[in-house]
Scaffold this active site. Sequence first.
Site, PDB file in Angstrom:
ATOM      1  N   HIS A  93       0.839  -1.166   0.162  1.00  0.00           N
ATOM      2  CA  HIS A  93      -0.066   0.073  -0.103  1.00  0.00           C
ATOM      3  C   HIS A  93       0.744   1.146  -0.093  1.00  0.00           C
ATOM      4  O   HIS A  93       1.846   1.390   0.659  1.00  0.00           O
ATOM      5  CB  HIS A  93      -0.866   0.080   1.175  1.00  0.00           C
ATOM      6  CG  HIS A  93      -1.785   1.211   1.242  1.00  0.00           C
ATOM      7  ND1 HIS A  93      -1.638   2.370   1.543  1.00  0.00           N
ATOM      8  CD2 HIS A  93      -3.416   1.160   0.826  1.00  0.00           C
ATOM      9  CE1 HIS A  93      -2.754   3.057   1.216  1.00  0.00           C
ATOM     10  NE2 HIS A  93      -3.523   2.322   1.039  1.00  0.00           N
ATOM     11  N   ASP A 106     -11.367   1.715  -1.423  1.00  0.00           N
ATOM     12  CA  ASP A 106     -10.682   2.379  -0.850  1.00  0.00           C
ATOM     13  C   ASP A 106     -11.314   3.345   0.544  1.00  0.00           C
ATOM     14  O   ASP A 106     -11.228   4.543   0.662  1.00  0.00           O
ATOM     15  CB  ASP A 106      -9.905   3.485  -1.815  1.00  0.00           C
ATOM     16  CG  ASP A 106      -8.505   4.213  -1.193  1.00  0.00           C
ATOM     17  OD1 ASP A 106      -8.348   3.580   0.171  1.00  0.00           O
ATOM     18  OD2 ASP A 106      -8.006   4.579  -1.840  1.00  0.00           O
TER      19      ASP A 106
END
Length: 353
Positions: free
Chosen positions: A190, A313
């Site tokens: 990430h 997200d």
Amino acid sequence: MASRAIAGPPPRFRKIATEEAFATTELQTAWLDVAKNSHAASLDVPTGILSIFNDPAPGSNQDRFRRQLLDVETERLQEMDAAGVDVQLLSVTIPGVQMFAPDRADALAIATNDHLAAAIAKHPTRFAGLACFAPQSLRGAAREMERAVTELKLNGFIVNSHTDDLYLDDPRFSPILEAAEALDRPIYLHPRAPSNGMAGPFREYGLGGSIWGFGMEAGTHAVRLILSGTFDRFPKLRIVLGHMGEALPFWMWRLDHMYRRRARDGRLTPTSLTPSEYFRRNFAVTTSGFEDEAALNLVIDRAGIDNVMWAIDYPFESSVDAAAFIDQAALTPAQRASICHANAERLFRITQA
């Protein structure tokens, strides 16, 4: 005259969202303590920690982000239901435990993973989870990775890009990659704000965050893994990239082209495969925060349909909008099933409902 068939509503596909963030109050306190002391120069401080967790303006997006990150059950489940999201794959938000001294990071990783496992145990059909660990503590990291999979039954790992300004291609992190490969669980790589070594040009215009810096940081990390020969040493290691692949699908032709040229010239150590071949073999991509059908088509072409997964997200993007995007994209039923749930079930070992 023959009757014309009337099209009904499109079939509903199970939706597993694969990049969905959470935080804990313990982490919030620890992040603010670090932000106000020794790591104040880190670009993570203004782009995330202070803007979200240090008393954001009431009613602002940052205020909502903090509330929704800290809430794992009530509001989150309500929004999932409203958007038709069956499962969220939860992972700790940036910068995770990677800004702390090793012992403190180990303790926070254990506490965070226990918190995550407890939430999943309460809602086993709605949540799955990625374990965090402290790369700066190699023994602690490997031990926590083992515990997270074998005892907590978590589904993989989250690494928020660089640690101490180093990337996972550094040989000191080999025990972590070896553990992930042996446990047969992917690492979700990430983004976070650019490391201190590359942060300078990102400090103005808000470039350090999701508008540009996050993707550049994670994409750079992924290319380092590819060109370093990491996947020759760990051929079964799987890495997941969000945000339609952090720009790598767009760059893939040029990565192959320049790799071949530099390998011929002796400026790069040859690897057994080209960058694009590693990308298809060792990577998967999620759609998190990226509702662009042209980008989706490119990702399917570059990564292969079996390596693409849907994501929102959350809470930084709208669950309803992300669900509408994948529902309306020009996909075959088989492609939509793969992206919405089947690939995530296979890669992350998420049990079907």
